[in-house]
Write a protein that holds these residues in place. Sequence first.
Motif, PDB file in Angstrom:
ATOM      1  N   ASP A  74       0.928  -1.215   0.068  1.00  0.00           N
ATOM      2  CA  ASP A  74       0.104  -0.086   0.185  1.00  0.00           C
ATOM      3  C   ASP A  74       0.986   1.345   0.064  1.00  0.00           C
ATOM      4  O   ASP A  74       0.405   2.348   0.614  1.00  0.00           O
ATOM      5  CB  ASP A  74      -0.965   0.063   1.150  1.00  0.00           C
ATOM      6  CG  ASP A  74      -2.147   0.638   0.847  1.00  0.00           C
ATOM      7  OD1 ASP A  74      -2.397   1.254  -0.326  1.00  0.00           O
ATOM      8  OD2 ASP A  74      -3.332   0.605   1.563  1.00  0.00           O
ATOM      9  N   THR A  75       2.077   1.221  -0.442  1.00  0.00           N
ATOM     10  CA  THR A  75       2.956   2.421  -0.763  1.00  0.00           C
ATOM     11  C   THR A  75       2.631   2.967  -1.929  1.00  0.00           C
ATOM     12  O   THR A  75       2.802   2.318  -3.108  1.00  0.00           O
ATOM     13  CB  THR A  75       4.389   2.087  -0.435  1.00  0.00           C
ATOM     14  OG1 THR A  75       4.831   1.359   0.621  1.00  0.00           O
ATOM     15  CG2 THR A  75       5.264   3.258  -0.596  1.00  0.00           C
ATOM     16  N   PRO A  76       2.061   4.031  -2.195  1.00  0.00           N
ATOM     17  CA  PRO A  76       1.755   4.694  -3.406  1.00  0.00           C
ATOM     18  C   PRO A  76       3.094   4.826  -4.409  1.00  0.00           C
ATOM     19  O   PRO A  76       3.750   5.058  -4.204  1.00  0.00           O
ATOM     20  CB  PRO A  76       1.179   6.112  -3.407  1.00  0.00           C
ATOM     21  CG  PRO A  76       0.873   6.216  -1.714  1.00  0.00           C
ATOM     22  CD  PRO A  76       1.509   5.209  -1.057  1.00  0.00           C
TER      23      PRO A  76
ATOM     24  N   LEU B  68       1.146  -6.153  -7.177  1.00  0.00           N
ATOM     25  CA  LEU B  68       0.129  -5.212  -6.846  1.00  0.00           C
ATOM     26  C   LEU B  68       0.797  -3.778  -6.903  1.00  0.00           C
ATOM     27  O   LEU B  68       1.609  -3.432  -6.036  1.00  0.00           O
ATOM     28  CB  LEU B  68      -0.450  -5.476  -5.123  1.00  0.00           C
ATOM     29  CG  LEU B  68      -1.348  -6.701  -4.998  1.00  0.00           C
ATOM     30  CD1 LEU B  68      -0.266  -7.907  -4.976  1.00  0.00           C
ATOM     31  CD2 LEU B  68      -2.116  -6.889  -3.777  1.00  0.00           C
ATOM     32  N   HIS B  69       0.303  -3.172  -7.911  1.00  0.00           N
ATOM     33  CA  HIS B  69       0.739  -1.616  -8.224  1.00  0.00           C
ATOM     34  C   HIS B  69      -0.245  -1.089  -7.408  1.00  0.00           C
ATOM     35  O   HIS B  69      -1.353  -0.759  -7.862  1.00  0.00           O
ATOM     36  CB  HIS B  69       0.874  -1.516  -9.484  1.00  0.00           C
ATOM     37  CG  HIS B  69       1.177  -0.262  -9.961  1.00  0.00           C
ATOM     38  ND1 HIS B  69       0.896   0.338 -11.195  1.00  0.00           N
ATOM     39  CD2 HIS B  69       1.949   0.856  -9.423  1.00  0.00           C
ATOM     40  CE1 HIS B  69       1.450   1.439 -11.289  1.00  0.00           C
ATOM     41  NE2 HIS B  69       1.939   1.934 -10.090  1.00  0.00           N
ATOM     42  N   PHE B  70       0.183   0.047  -6.211  1.00  0.00           N
ATOM     43  CA  PHE B  70      -0.760   0.770  -5.796  1.00  0.00           C
ATOM     44  C   PHE B  70      -0.340   2.137  -6.415  1.00  0.00           C
ATOM     45  O   PHE B  70       0.632   2.977  -6.421  1.00  0.00           O
ATOM     46  CB  PHE B  70      -0.148   0.991  -4.365  1.00  0.00           C
ATOM     47  CG  PHE B  70      -0.523  -0.249  -3.454  1.00  0.00           C
ATOM     48  CD1 PHE B  70      -1.838  -0.721  -3.098  1.00  0.00           C
ATOM     49  CD2 PHE B  70       0.412  -1.297  -3.472  1.00  0.00           C
ATOM     50  CE1 PHE B  70      -2.252  -1.882  -2.549  1.00  0.00           C
ATOM     51  CE2 PHE B  70       0.292  -2.584  -2.723  1.00  0.00           C
ATOM     52  CZ  PHE B  70      -0.927  -2.981  -2.409  1.00  0.00           C
ATOM     53  N   VAL B  71      -1.582   2.424  -7.386  1.00  0.00           N
ATOM     54  CA  VAL B  71      -1.266   3.575  -8.251  1.00  0.00           C
ATOM     55  C   VAL B  71      -1.171   4.917  -7.542  1.00  0.00           C
ATOM     56  O   VAL B  71      -2.092   5.276  -6.790  1.00  0.00           O
ATOM     57  CB  VAL B  71      -2.285   3.466  -9.300  1.00  0.00           C
ATOM     58  CG1 VAL B  71      -2.233   4.432 -10.305  1.00  0.00           C
ATOM     59  CG2 VAL B  71      -2.566   1.932 -10.027  1.00  0.00           C
ATOM     60  N   ALA B  72      -0.172   5.833  -7.821  1.00  0.00           N
ATOM     61  CA  ALA B  72       0.065   7.052  -7.321  1.00  0.00           C
ATOM     62  C   ALA B  72      -1.247   7.839  -7.304  1.00  0.00           C
ATOM     63  O   ALA B  72      -1.728   8.611  -6.500  1.00  0.00           O
ATOM     64  CB  ALA B  72       1.302   7.451  -7.330  1.00  0.00           C
TER      65      ALA B  72
ATOM     66  N   ALA C  71      -6.854   2.774  -6.119  1.00  0.00           N
ATOM     67  CA  ALA C  71      -6.800   1.735  -7.304  1.00  0.00           C
ATOM     68  C   ALA C  71      -5.721   0.926  -7.171  1.00  0.00           C
ATOM     69  O   ALA C  71      -4.478   1.484  -6.771  1.00  0.00           O
ATOM     70  CB  ALA C  71      -6.976   2.577  -8.445  1.00  0.00           C
ATOM     71  N   VAL C  72      -5.641  -0.519  -7.492  1.00  0.00           N
ATOM     72  CA  VAL C  72      -4.677  -1.382  -7.670  1.00  0.00           C
ATOM     73  C   VAL C  72      -4.623  -1.884  -8.998  1.00  0.00           C
ATOM     74  O   VAL C  72      -5.788  -2.666  -9.346  1.00  0.00           O
ATOM     75  CB  VAL C  72      -4.969  -2.263  -6.383  1.00  0.00           C
ATOM     76  CG1 VAL C  72      -3.681  -3.446  -6.697  1.00  0.00           C
ATOM     77  CG2 VAL C  72      -4.751  -1.887  -5.070  1.00  0.00           C
ATOM     78  N   GLU C  73      -3.203  -1.907  -9.596  1.00  0.00           N
ATOM     79  CA  GLU C  73      -3.061  -2.914 -10.781  1.00  0.00           C
ATOM     80  C   GLU C  73      -2.659  -4.150 -10.283  1.00  0.00           C
ATOM     81  O   GLU C  73      -1.718  -4.284  -9.300  1.00  0.00           O
ATOM     82  CB  GLU C  73      -2.223  -2.067 -11.593  1.00  0.00           C
ATOM     83  CG  GLU C  73      -1.898  -2.465 -12.732  1.00  0.00           C
ATOM     84  CD  GLU C  73      -0.808  -2.020 -13.897  1.00  0.00           C
ATOM     85  OE1 GLU C  73      -0.312  -0.813 -13.223  1.00  0.00           O
ATOM     86  OE2 GLU C  73      -0.672  -2.160 -14.822  1.00  0.00           O
TER      87      GLU C  73
END
Length: 187
Positions: A57-59, A81-85, A90-92
Amino acid sequence: MQLTTTRLRLDGLRREDAEVLFRYRADPEVSRYQGWRPAFVDDARRFIEACHAVAPDTPGTWFQRAIRWSRTDELIGDVGLHFVADAEAAVELGISLSPAYQKRGIATEALNAVLGFVFDGLHKHRVFGSVDPRNHASIKLLEGVGMRKEAHFRESLRMDGEWADDVIYAMLDREWQACCTAKPHRG
Ligand SMILES: CC(C)(COP(=O)(O)OP(=O)(O)OC[C@H]1O[C@@H](n2cnc3c(N)ncnc32)[C@H](O)[C@@H]1OP(=O)(O)O)[C@@H](O)C(=O)NCCC(=O)NCCS
Protein backbone atom coordinates in the motif's frame (compact mmCIF):
# COMPACT_ATOMS: atom_id res chain seq x y z
CA MET A 1 0.63 -10.11 3.51
CA GLN A 2 0.47 -13.90 3.57
CA LEU A 3 -2.50 -15.59 1.94
CA THR A 4 -3.39 -19.26 1.80
CA THR A 5 -5.78 -21.04 -0.55
CA THR A 6 -6.61 -24.70 -1.08
CA ARG A 7 -3.35 -25.38 -2.95
CA LEU A 8 -1.27 -22.23 -2.57
CA ARG A 9 0.53 -19.91 -0.24
CA LEU A 10 1.28 -16.32 -1.26
CA ASP A 11 4.11 -14.74 0.69
CA GLY A 12 7.35 -12.81 0.24
CA LEU A 13 10.00 -13.62 -2.35
CA ARG A 14 13.15 -15.05 -0.73
CA ARG A 15 16.78 -14.63 -1.78
CA GLU A 16 16.97 -18.37 -2.50
CA ASP A 17 14.07 -18.01 -5.01
CA ALA A 18 16.30 -16.15 -7.50
CA GLU A 19 17.18 -19.10 -9.77
CA VAL A 20 13.62 -20.42 -10.05
CA LEU A 21 12.26 -16.91 -10.57
CA PHE A 22 14.85 -16.31 -13.29
CA ARG A 23 14.05 -19.63 -15.02
CA TYR A 24 10.33 -19.02 -15.49
CA ARG A 25 10.44 -15.21 -15.91
CA ALA A 26 13.09 -15.51 -18.65
CA ASP A 27 11.05 -18.17 -20.47
CA PRO A 28 9.90 -16.56 -23.76
CA GLU A 29 6.35 -17.89 -23.27
CA VAL A 30 6.11 -16.17 -19.87
CA SER A 31 7.93 -12.95 -20.77
CA ARG A 32 6.36 -12.41 -24.20
CA TYR A 33 3.88 -9.72 -23.11
CA GLN A 34 5.70 -8.48 -20.00
CA GLY A 35 7.56 -5.26 -19.34
CA TRP A 36 10.18 -6.94 -17.12
CA ARG A 37 12.31 -9.83 -18.40
CA PRO A 38 15.49 -10.89 -16.54
CA ALA A 39 18.53 -11.51 -18.77
CA PHE A 40 20.64 -13.02 -15.96
CA VAL A 41 20.05 -14.65 -12.55
CA ASP A 42 21.53 -11.50 -11.03
CA ASP A 43 18.60 -9.50 -12.44
CA ALA A 44 16.26 -11.81 -10.51
CA ARG A 45 18.41 -11.36 -7.37
CA ARG A 46 18.23 -7.57 -7.70
CA PHE A 47 14.47 -7.78 -8.32
CA ILE A 48 14.00 -9.77 -5.08
CA GLU A 49 16.21 -7.34 -3.11
CA ALA A 50 14.16 -4.41 -4.41
CA CYS A 51 10.94 -6.20 -3.39
CA HIS A 52 12.20 -6.41 0.19
CA ALA A 53 12.33 -2.62 0.36
CA VAL A 54 8.64 -2.17 -0.53
CA ALA A 55 5.81 -2.18 2.02
CA PRO A 56 2.24 -2.93 0.90
CA ASP A 57 0.00 0.00 0.00
CA THR A 58 2.88 2.40 -0.73
CA PRO A 59 1.66 4.76 -3.50
CA GLY A 60 3.58 4.43 -6.75
CA THR A 61 5.12 1.02 -5.99
CA TRP A 62 4.69 -2.60 -7.08
CA PHE A 63 4.30 -4.95 -4.10
CA GLN A 64 5.36 -8.40 -5.27
CA ARG A 65 4.29 -11.72 -3.74
CA ALA A 66 5.55 -15.25 -4.39
CA ILE A 67 3.01 -17.91 -5.38
CA ARG A 68 4.07 -21.19 -3.74
CA TRP A 69 2.70 -24.71 -4.08
CA SER A 70 1.85 -25.10 -0.42
CA ARG A 71 2.49 -28.86 -0.21
CA THR A 72 6.14 -28.51 -1.29
CA ASP A 73 6.83 -24.79 -0.64
CA GLU A 74 8.06 -24.57 -4.27
CA LEU A 75 7.99 -21.16 -6.00
CA ILE A 76 5.63 -21.55 -8.98
CA GLY A 77 4.82 -17.94 -9.86
CA ASP A 78 4.44 -14.41 -8.64
CA VAL A 79 1.79 -11.73 -8.43
CA GLY A 80 2.34 -7.97 -8.30
CA LEU A 81 0.10 -5.31 -6.79
CA HIS A 82 0.73 -1.82 -8.13
CA PHE A 83 -0.60 0.81 -5.74
CA VAL A 84 -1.25 3.52 -8.30
CA ALA A 85 0.01 6.92 -7.10
CA ASP A 86 -2.34 9.19 -9.02
CA ALA A 87 -5.55 7.10 -8.81
CA GLU A 88 -7.01 6.97 -5.33
CA ALA A 89 -7.79 3.48 -4.01
CA ALA A 90 -6.85 1.79 -7.30
CA VAL A 91 -4.62 -1.28 -7.61
CA GLU A 92 -3.18 -2.76 -10.80
CA LEU A 93 -2.51 -6.51 -10.79
CA GLY A 94 0.01 -8.55 -12.75
CA ILE A 95 0.56 -12.30 -12.49
CA SER A 96 3.01 -14.85 -13.92
CA LEU A 97 3.08 -18.61 -13.55
CA SER A 98 5.80 -21.11 -14.32
CA PRO A 99 4.70 -22.96 -17.52
CA ALA A 100 4.49 -26.33 -15.72
CA TYR A 101 1.76 -24.89 -13.48
CA GLN A 102 -0.32 -23.13 -16.12
CA LYS A 103 -3.81 -24.17 -17.28
CA ARG A 104 -4.60 -25.86 -13.97
CA GLY A 105 -6.73 -23.11 -12.44
CA ILE A 106 -3.85 -21.99 -10.21
CA ALA A 107 -3.77 -18.39 -11.48
CA THR A 108 -7.53 -18.17 -10.91
CA GLU A 109 -7.10 -19.48 -7.35
CA ALA A 110 -4.28 -17.01 -6.62
CA LEU A 111 -6.05 -14.02 -8.16
CA ASN A 112 -9.27 -14.65 -6.23
CA ALA A 113 -7.26 -14.64 -2.99
CA VAL A 114 -5.53 -11.39 -3.99
CA LEU A 115 -8.84 -9.75 -4.94
CA GLY A 116 -10.23 -10.73 -1.53
CA PHE A 117 -7.20 -9.17 0.16
CA VAL A 118 -7.37 -5.97 -1.89
CA PHE A 119 -11.14 -5.40 -1.56
CA ASP A 120 -11.98 -6.95 1.82
CA GLY A 121 -8.63 -6.38 3.56
CA LEU A 122 -7.37 -3.09 2.11
CA HIS A 123 -10.84 -1.74 1.18
CA LYS A 124 -9.74 -0.55 -2.25
CA HIS A 125 -12.29 0.75 -4.73
CA ARG A 126 -11.00 -0.49 -8.09
CA VAL A 127 -8.68 -3.19 -9.39
CA PHE A 128 -7.47 -3.33 -12.96
CA GLY A 129 -5.17 -5.26 -15.26
CA SER A 130 -3.39 -4.06 -18.37
CA VAL A 131 -3.02 -6.76 -20.99
CA ASP A 132 -1.88 -7.21 -24.58
CA PRO A 133 -4.95 -8.27 -26.63
CA ARG A 134 -2.93 -11.19 -28.04
CA ASN A 135 -2.43 -12.55 -24.50
CA HIS A 136 -5.46 -14.86 -24.61
CA ALA A 137 -4.59 -16.80 -21.44
CA SER A 138 -4.40 -13.59 -19.43
CA ILE A 139 -7.67 -12.23 -20.86
CA LYS A 140 -9.45 -15.52 -20.11
CA LEU A 141 -8.07 -15.36 -16.57
CA LEU A 142 -9.19 -11.76 -15.92
CA GLU A 143 -12.64 -12.41 -17.38
CA GLY A 144 -12.86 -15.65 -15.39
CA VAL A 145 -12.41 -13.88 -12.03
CA GLY A 146 -15.13 -11.38 -12.99
CA MET A 147 -13.23 -8.42 -14.44
CA ARG A 148 -14.74 -6.62 -17.42
CA LYS A 149 -13.15 -4.95 -20.43
CA GLU A 150 -13.03 -1.16 -20.00
CA ALA A 151 -10.76 0.13 -22.72
CA HIS A 152 -8.64 -0.76 -25.71
CA PHE A 153 -5.79 1.64 -26.43
CA ARG A 154 -4.33 1.26 -29.91
CA GLU A 155 -0.52 1.12 -30.15
CA SER A 156 -0.13 2.91 -26.84
CA LEU A 157 2.88 0.96 -25.48
CA ARG A 158 6.36 0.44 -26.85
CA MET A 159 7.33 -3.24 -26.41
CA ASP A 160 10.55 -4.64 -27.85
CA GLY A 161 10.83 -1.75 -30.30
CA GLU A 162 7.26 -2.14 -31.59
CA TRP A 163 3.98 -0.45 -30.81
CA ALA A 164 1.58 -2.69 -28.89
CA ASP A 165 -2.11 -2.33 -28.04
CA ASP A 166 -3.12 -2.20 -24.37
CA VAL A 167 -6.45 -3.53 -23.11
CA ILE A 168 -7.72 -2.64 -19.65
CA TYR A 169 -9.82 -5.01 -17.57
CA ALA A 170 -11.24 -3.82 -14.26
CA MET A 171 -13.48 -4.59 -11.31
CA LEU A 172 -15.02 -2.34 -8.67
CA ASP A 173 -15.45 -3.17 -5.00
CA ARG A 174 -19.23 -3.53 -5.37
CA GLU A 175 -18.77 -5.84 -8.35
CA TRP A 176 -16.43 -8.03 -6.28
CA GLN A 177 -18.95 -8.16 -3.44
CA ALA A 178 -21.76 -9.12 -5.85
CA CYS A 179 -19.53 -11.60 -7.65
CA CYS A 180 -18.15 -13.31 -4.52
CA THR A 181 -21.49 -13.76 -2.81
CA ALA A 182 -22.60 -15.56 -5.98
CA LYS A 183 -19.47 -17.74 -5.98
CA PRO A 184 -19.44 -20.92 -3.88
CA HIS A 185 -15.72 -20.40 -3.09
CA ARG A 186 -13.01 -17.92 -3.97
CA GLY A 187 -10.14 -20.37 -4.28
C1 LIG B 1 -1.68 -15.29 -17.49
C2 LIG B 1 -1.45 -16.61 -16.76
C3 LIG B 1 -1.03 -16.33 -15.33
C4 LIG B 1 -2.78 -17.39 -16.80
O1 LIG B 1 -2.57 -18.61 -16.15
P1 LIG B 1 -3.46 -19.91 -16.44
O2 LIG B 1 -2.65 -21.04 -15.94
O3 LIG B 1 -3.94 -19.95 -17.86
O4 LIG B 1 -4.69 -19.65 -15.50
P2 LIG B 1 -5.78 -20.66 -15.09
O5 LIG B 1 -5.29 -22.08 -15.18
O6 LIG B 1 -6.30 -20.20 -13.80
O7 LIG B 1 -6.84 -20.51 -16.28
C5 LIG B 1 -7.67 -19.41 -16.47
C6 LIG B 1 -8.54 -19.66 -17.71
O8 LIG B 1 -7.81 -19.43 -18.91
C7 LIG B 1 -7.93 -20.57 -19.76
N1 LIG B 1 -6.71 -20.63 -20.58
C8 LIG B 1 -5.50 -21.05 -20.19
N2 LIG B 1 -4.62 -20.93 -21.21
C9 LIG B 1 -5.30 -20.43 -22.29
C10 LIG B 1 -4.95 -20.07 -23.62
N3 LIG B 1 -3.69 -20.21 -24.08
N4 LIG B 1 -5.89 -19.55 -24.42
C11 LIG B 1 -7.16 -19.37 -23.98
N5 LIG B 1 -7.55 -19.70 -22.73
C12 LIG B 1 -6.64 -20.22 -21.88
C13 LIG B 1 -8.12 -21.71 -18.83
O9 LIG B 1 -8.69 -22.83 -19.47
C14 LIG B 1 -9.05 -21.07 -17.83
O10 LIG B 1 -10.35 -20.97 -18.40
P3 LIG B 1 -11.60 -21.64 -17.70
O11 LIG B 1 -11.76 -20.93 -16.38
O12 LIG B 1 -12.71 -21.36 -18.65
O13 LIG B 1 -11.27 -23.10 -17.57
C15 LIG B 1 -0.38 -17.47 -17.47
O14 LIG B 1 -0.79 -17.75 -18.78
C16 LIG B 1 0.98 -16.81 -17.50
O15 LIG B 1 1.74 -16.87 -16.54
N6 LIG B 1 1.31 -16.18 -18.64
C17 LIG B 1 2.61 -15.54 -18.81
C18 LIG B 1 2.71 -14.26 -18.01
C19 LIG B 1 1.70 -13.24 -18.46
O16 LIG B 1 1.54 -12.98 -19.65
N7 LIG B 1 1.04 -12.65 -17.48
C20 LIG B 1 0.05 -11.63 -17.70
C21 LIG B 1 0.65 -10.31 -17.78
S1 LIG B 1 -0.62 -9.08 -17.59
